[in-house]
Design an enzyme around this catalytic site. Structure first.
Site, PDB file in Angstrom:
ATOM      1  N   HIS A   1      27.111  57.721  13.182  1.00  0.00           N
ATOM      2  CA  HIS A   1      28.551  57.546  13.369  1.00  0.00           C
ATOM      3  C   HIS A   1      28.853  57.164  14.832  1.00  0.00           C
ATOM      4  O   HIS A   1      29.663  56.264  15.084  1.00  0.00           O
ATOM      5  CB  HIS A   1      29.232  58.860  12.962  1.00  0.00           C
ATOM      6  CG  HIS A   1      30.718  58.921  13.143  1.00  0.00           C
ATOM      7  ND1 HIS A   1      31.600  59.069  12.088  1.00  0.00           N
ATOM      8  CD2 HIS A   1      31.493  58.893  14.256  1.00  0.00           C
ATOM      9  CE1 HIS A   1      32.838  59.119  12.549  1.00  0.00           C
ATOM     10  NE2 HIS A   1      32.806  59.010  13.866  1.00  0.00           N
ATOM     11  N   GLU A   2      28.177  57.823  15.780  1.00  0.00           N
ATOM     12  CA  GLU A   2      28.435  57.531  17.206  1.00  0.00           C
ATOM     13  C   GLU A   2      27.866  56.175  17.609  1.00  0.00           C
ATOM     14  O   GLU A   2      28.503  55.428  18.354  1.00  0.00           O
ATOM     15  CB  GLU A   2      27.879  58.649  18.100  1.00  0.00           C
ATOM     16  CG  GLU A   2      28.405  60.048  17.824  1.00  0.00           C
ATOM     17  CD  GLU A   2      29.910  60.152  17.675  1.00  0.00           C
ATOM     18  OE1 GLU A   2      30.637  59.269  18.179  1.00  0.00           O
ATOM     19  OE2 GLU A   2      30.369  61.107  17.025  1.00  0.00           O
TER      20      GLU A   2
ATOM     21  N   CYS B   1      36.877  61.403  11.750  1.00  0.00           N
ATOM     22  CA  CYS B   1      36.755  60.766  13.057  1.00  0.00           C
ATOM     23  C   CYS B   1      37.974  61.131  13.893  1.00  0.00           C
ATOM     24  O   CYS B   1      39.099  61.074  13.394  1.00  0.00           O
ATOM     25  CB  CYS B   1      36.657  59.247  12.914  1.00  0.00           C
ATOM     26  SG  CYS B   1      36.465  58.392  14.493  1.00  0.00           S
ATOM     27  N   LEU B   2      37.754  61.491  15.141  1.00  0.00           N
ATOM     28  CA  LEU B   2      38.861  61.888  16.013  1.00  0.00           C
ATOM     29  C   LEU B   2      39.819  60.719  16.249  1.00  0.00           C
ATOM     30  O   LEU B   2      40.966  60.945  16.623  1.00  0.00           O
ATOM     31  CB  LEU B   2      38.318  62.410  17.349  1.00  0.00           C
ATOM     32  CG  LEU B   2      37.485  63.695  17.233  1.00  0.00           C
ATOM     33  CD1 LEU B   2      36.871  64.059  18.580  1.00  0.00           C
ATOM     34  CD2 LEU B   2      38.324  64.842  16.694  1.00  0.00           C
TER      35      LEU B   2
ATOM     36  N   GLN C   1      36.129  55.533  22.206  1.00  0.00           N
ATOM     37  CA  GLN C   1      37.226  56.414  21.789  1.00  0.00           C
ATOM     38  C   GLN C   1      38.053  56.911  22.970  1.00  0.00           C
ATOM     39  O   GLN C   1      39.142  57.458  22.783  1.00  0.00           O
ATOM     40  CB  GLN C   1      36.682  57.623  21.005  1.00  0.00           C
ATOM     41  CG  GLN C   1      36.042  57.226  19.690  1.00  0.00           C
ATOM     42  CD  GLN C   1      35.527  58.430  18.937  1.00  0.00           C
ATOM     43  OE1 GLN C   1      34.414  58.888  19.173  1.00  0.00           O
ATOM     44  NE2 GLN C   1      36.328  58.976  18.033  1.00  0.00           N
TER      45      GLN C   1
ATOM     46  N   HIS D   1      30.222  53.533  16.621  1.00  0.00           N
ATOM     47  CA  HIS D   1      31.359  53.398  17.547  1.00  0.00           C
ATOM     48  C   HIS D   1      31.016  52.457  18.705  1.00  0.00           C
ATOM     49  O   HIS D   1      31.865  51.697  19.172  1.00  0.00           O
ATOM     50  CB  HIS D   1      31.742  54.754  18.137  1.00  0.00           C
ATOM     51  CG  HIS D   1      32.737  55.547  17.339  1.00  0.00           C
ATOM     52  ND1 HIS D   1      33.998  55.077  17.025  1.00  0.00           N
ATOM     53  CD2 HIS D   1      32.673  56.807  16.824  1.00  0.00           C
ATOM     54  CE1 HIS D   1      34.655  56.024  16.346  1.00  0.00           C
ATOM     55  NE2 HIS D   1      33.875  57.080  16.199  1.00  0.00           N
TER      56      HIS D   1
ATOM     57  N   GLY E   1      31.331  65.100  17.961  1.00  0.00           N
ATOM     58  CA  GLY E   1      30.809  63.921  18.655  1.00  0.00           C
ATOM     59  C   GLY E   1      31.955  63.126  19.226  1.00  0.00           C
ATOM     60  O   GLY E   1      33.115  63.299  18.824  1.00  0.00           O
TER      61      GLY E   1
HETATM   62  O1  GNR Z   1      34.201  65.601  14.720  1.00  0.00           O
HETATM   63  C1  GNR Z   1      33.645  64.790  13.977  1.00  0.00           C
HETATM   64  N1  GNR Z   1      33.159  65.214  12.779  1.00  0.00           N
HETATM   65  C2  GNR Z   1      32.361  64.438  11.949  1.00  0.00           C
HETATM   66  C3  GNR Z   1      32.157  64.870  10.652  1.00  0.00           C
HETATM   67  C4  GNR Z   1      31.356  64.154   9.798  1.00  0.00           C
HETATM   68  C5  GNR Z   1      30.753  62.991  10.229  1.00  0.00           C
HETATM   69  C6  GNR Z   1      30.948  62.539  11.526  1.00  0.00           C
HETATM   70  C7  GNR Z   1      31.751  63.261  12.378  1.00  0.00           C
HETATM   71  S1  GNR Z   1      31.983  62.705  14.012  1.00  0.00           S
HETATM   72  C8  GNR Z   1      33.569  63.365  14.350  1.00  0.00           C
HETATM   73  C9  GNR Z   1      33.933  63.138  15.801  1.00  0.00           C
HETATM   74  C10 GNR Z   1      34.065  61.656  16.068  1.00  0.00           C
HETATM   75  O2  GNR Z   1      35.021  61.001  15.749  1.00  0.00           O
HETATM   76  N2  GNR Z   1      33.044  61.090  16.653  1.00  0.00           N
HETATM   77  O3  GNR Z   1      33.067  59.775  16.912  1.00  0.00           O
HETATM   78 NI    NI Z   2      34.335  58.932  15.322  1.00  0.00          NI
END
Ligand code: GNR
Ligand code: NI
Length: 180
Positions: A144-145, A102-103, A60, A148, A55
């Site tokens: 999670h998204e 999270c990236l 980001q 953000h 995601g």
């Molecule tokens: O790549 C991602 N893996 C992930 C693993 C567990 C819960 C959420 C994520 S999202 C993350 C990519 C990211 O930072 N999305 O905002």
């Molecule tokens: Ni993230």
């Protein structure tokens, strides 16, 4: 042999915490944003696939619109989801704990507890209204998204102790990386 053709879609660079742009509350996409979103989505997908991640949300990559992309690659096949103006309309009472990454916090993972299931309304890349009901990893990723888009990172769901531990370690790692 010829070199492979360069992709015409350049992935956007991903911002790393504590970049203040990750803390901005994004604004809804409106009719006047169509061109900007059309240009943004392929570059967000490219950045997500290159990372690789499942995601990526607009903050980001320094964008202030309510846009995110997701692809869990089920059975290793692309299943891209573009989320425009996503709105959570229902969350389960049942909670689940899952390890998140999270990236924008590369290399750091922690258990986060969230509702196990989520119902989301959004517009797709064509501007059509969509609704999705998810559980499992997709439910976690959707939340999670959406977080953000409100300037919230997964570490904000942890105790201050764990959050600051991760943020301090990350800052130190980034310092060491850029030190000569
Ligand atoms: O790549 C991602 N893996 C992930 C693993 C567990 C819960 C959420 C994520 S999202 C993350 C990519 C990211 O930072 N999305 O905002
Ligand atoms: Ni993230």
């Amino acid at each position: 042999m010829d070199a492979p053709a360069a992709s015409p879609i350049s992935p956007l660079p991903i911002l790393i915490a504590p970049d203040p742009r990750l803390r901005v509350r994004t604004r809804a996409v409106g009719p006047g944003d169509a061109e900007r979103v059309r240009a943004l989505l392929p570059r967000m997908f490219a950045a997500m696939y290159a990372a690789p991640g499942i995601g990526l949300a607009a903050p980001q990559v320094g964008e202030t619109l309510r846009v995110a992309v997701i692809d869990l690659l089920p059975d290793n096949k692309p299943a891209p989801i573009a989320l425009i103006n996503p709105q959570i309309v229902a969350l389960s009472e049942e909670m689940v704990t899952r390890e998140e990454g999270c990236l924008s916090l590369p290399g750091h993972y922690a258990d986060v507890t969230r509702p196990a299931r989520v119902k989301l309304r959004y517009l797709d890349a064509e501007g059509a209204r969509q609704e999705i009901e998810a559980e499992g990893l997709l439910a976690t990723c959707l939340q999670h998204e959406v977080d953000h888009l409100d300037g919230v990172l997964f570490v904000d769901h942890l105790s201050a102790l764990k959050r600051n531990m991760i943020l301090r370690r990350l800052a130190k790692e980034m310092r060491q990386k850029t030190e000569r």
